[in-house]
Design a protein around this motif. Sequence first.
Motif, mmCIF file in Angstrom:
data_model
loop_
_atom_site.group_PDB
_atom_site.id
_atom_site.type_symbol
_atom_site.label_atom_id
_atom_site.label_comp_id
_atom_site.label_asym_id
_atom_site.label_seq_id
_atom_site.Cartn_x
_atom_site.Cartn_y
_atom_site.Cartn_z
ATOM 1 N N ALA A 177 41.048 41.972 51.142
ATOM 2 C CA ALA A 177 41.952 43.088 51.410
ATOM 3 C C ALA A 177 41.375 44.408 50.924
ATOM 4 C CB ALA A 177 43.299 42.830 50.734
ATOM 5 N N VAL A 178 40.523 44.343 49.897
ATOM 6 C CA VAL A 178 39.908 45.563 49.357
ATOM 7 C C VAL A 178 38.642 45.916 50.129
ATOM 8 C CG1 VAL A 178 38.860 46.617 47.311
ATOM 9 C CG2 VAL A 178 40.863 45.134 47.061
ATOM 10 N N TYR A 179 37.817 44.908 50.416
ATOM 11 C CA TYR A 179 36.534 45.132 51.095
ATOM 12 C C TYR A 179 36.601 44.491 52.484
ATOM 13 C CZ TYR A 179 34.932 46.651 46.527
ATOM 14 O OH TYR A 179 34.785 47.329 45.332
ATOM 15 N N LYS A 180 37.371 45.100 53.349
ATOM 16 C CA LYS A 180 37.622 44.526 54.672
ATOM 17 C C LYS A 180 36.365 44.426 55.530
ATOM 18 C CE LYS A 180 42.374 46.326 54.949
ATOM 19 N NZ LYS A 180 42.381 47.014 53.636
ATOM 20 N N ASP A 181 35.442 45.372 55.359
ATOM 21 C CA ASP A 181 34.244 45.392 56.207
ATOM 22 C C ASP A 181 33.129 44.488 55.690
ATOM 23 O OD1 ASP A 181 35.473 47.235 57.879
ATOM 24 O OD2 ASP A 181 34.715 48.957 56.755
ATOM 25 N N ALA A 182 33.254 43.996 54.465
ATOM 26 C CA ALA A 182 32.201 43.152 53.878
ATOM 27 C C ALA A 182 32.858 42.049 53.057
ATOM 28 C CB ALA A 182 31.263 43.994 53.013
ATOM 29 N N PRO A 183 33.545 41.115 53.718
ATOM 30 C CA PRO A 183 34.355 40.131 52.992
ATOM 31 C C PRO A 183 33.586 38.944 52.429
ATOM 32 C CG PRO A 183 34.558 39.775 55.347
ATOM 33 C CD PRO A 183 33.694 41.000 55.186
#
Length: 415
Positions: free
Chosen positions: A304-310
């Motif tokens: 949820a915090v790092y949506k582009d690099a999960p």
Amino acid sequence: MRKLFTSTVFVLSVLGASAVPAAADTIKIGYVDPLSGGAASIGQIGLNQMNFIADAVNKKGGINGEQIEVIGYDNQINPQTSLVQVQKAIDEGVRIIVQGNGSSVGAAIEGFVEKYNRRNPDAHIVYLNYAAIDPAMTNESCSYWHFSFDANTNVKMEALTNFIKQREEIKKVYLIDQDYSFGHAVAESAVSMLKEKRPDIEIVGNEFHPLVKITDFSPYIAKIKASGADTVITGNWGQDFSLLIKAAGQSGLDVNWYTYYAGAAGGPTAIKQANMDGRVFQINEGISNLGYAPAENTAREYGAVYKDAPVLFPRIFNAMTMLFMAIEAAGSQDPAVFIPKLESMDYASFSAGGESFMRKDDHQLFQPLYISAFGPLANDQSFDEEHTGWGWTKVGEISAKDTVIPTTCEMKRPS
């Protein structure tokens, strides 16, 4: 047995119960990994996870009232640049160095830290290694001031070749690796172990290429195709894995892949685009679809915090949590004080809570390992990788006790 600590619970819950007001002091952690160039995506994901963990701990009051500060230092995956950055970190008050990408870098840092501590007995630093897995680092080059949180090359190859030996359809294997210490260690262990376990398998290629410099792997794929291989084993990571798989997909190469780092940044996307359903396997310390609620909850919060690099590296969560537990137990962020707590720690691993332990003899963490295959999500799976709709499925598991191998380390301990 000593108390078995649990990573996710410790980071997100235990500290909240014993939190004290944050003091002015901070625990500075220097993250020395590539933040530019061809390996930047891997390095940035590691830094993201370090910051995520630090933020969670700081919101609960920190460690012994001290806040965590993670400082990124771009080493451009170069050993000499790395040493410059380590010295810069020390000059800025850092006493805990974290690095993982590149065993050549790791070996340089390990040697630097050993010499630095001999010359500065009142200002020790410690090196926490989450992914540089050349076996020499915990054998002939071992250091009291170095801890390895990823299974080394030989441990992983032992597990992979045990899996391979049961697959009778494998007849011809091609090895392709990056041309530096780690890549050579992967190839040497593969040749040796396959010869012992499956002498009928023919090694039809043993190729090395420059590290993070090849942009078109089609000539290498042509060699693999011409060799008649049915299986490829590779330790490639980062863009060297993604571009290799991309070229294989474009050429229609029909082989199975056995890897160390297919799950790292860019790898899952490349596999999906190449449409290699169930053809790529990896050996590592954990995947998201193991059904362990604490890890799954953390993965959701991180995503949820790092949506582009999960992408998650469980070993970073293991390393940071064990570090914080050692500092808390010792009541000090001085490496000379907390290392005795860290080097004898039993621990419940991040991915599934499995029993893990740090071996005091060489500071190698032994933990459960998983062999997984990549493909479309099953109905009971929640986590895909890199928004591909595909995920990892466990096809094999090895307990920590069954990964233990001897060490030649003759550790020199401080008096």
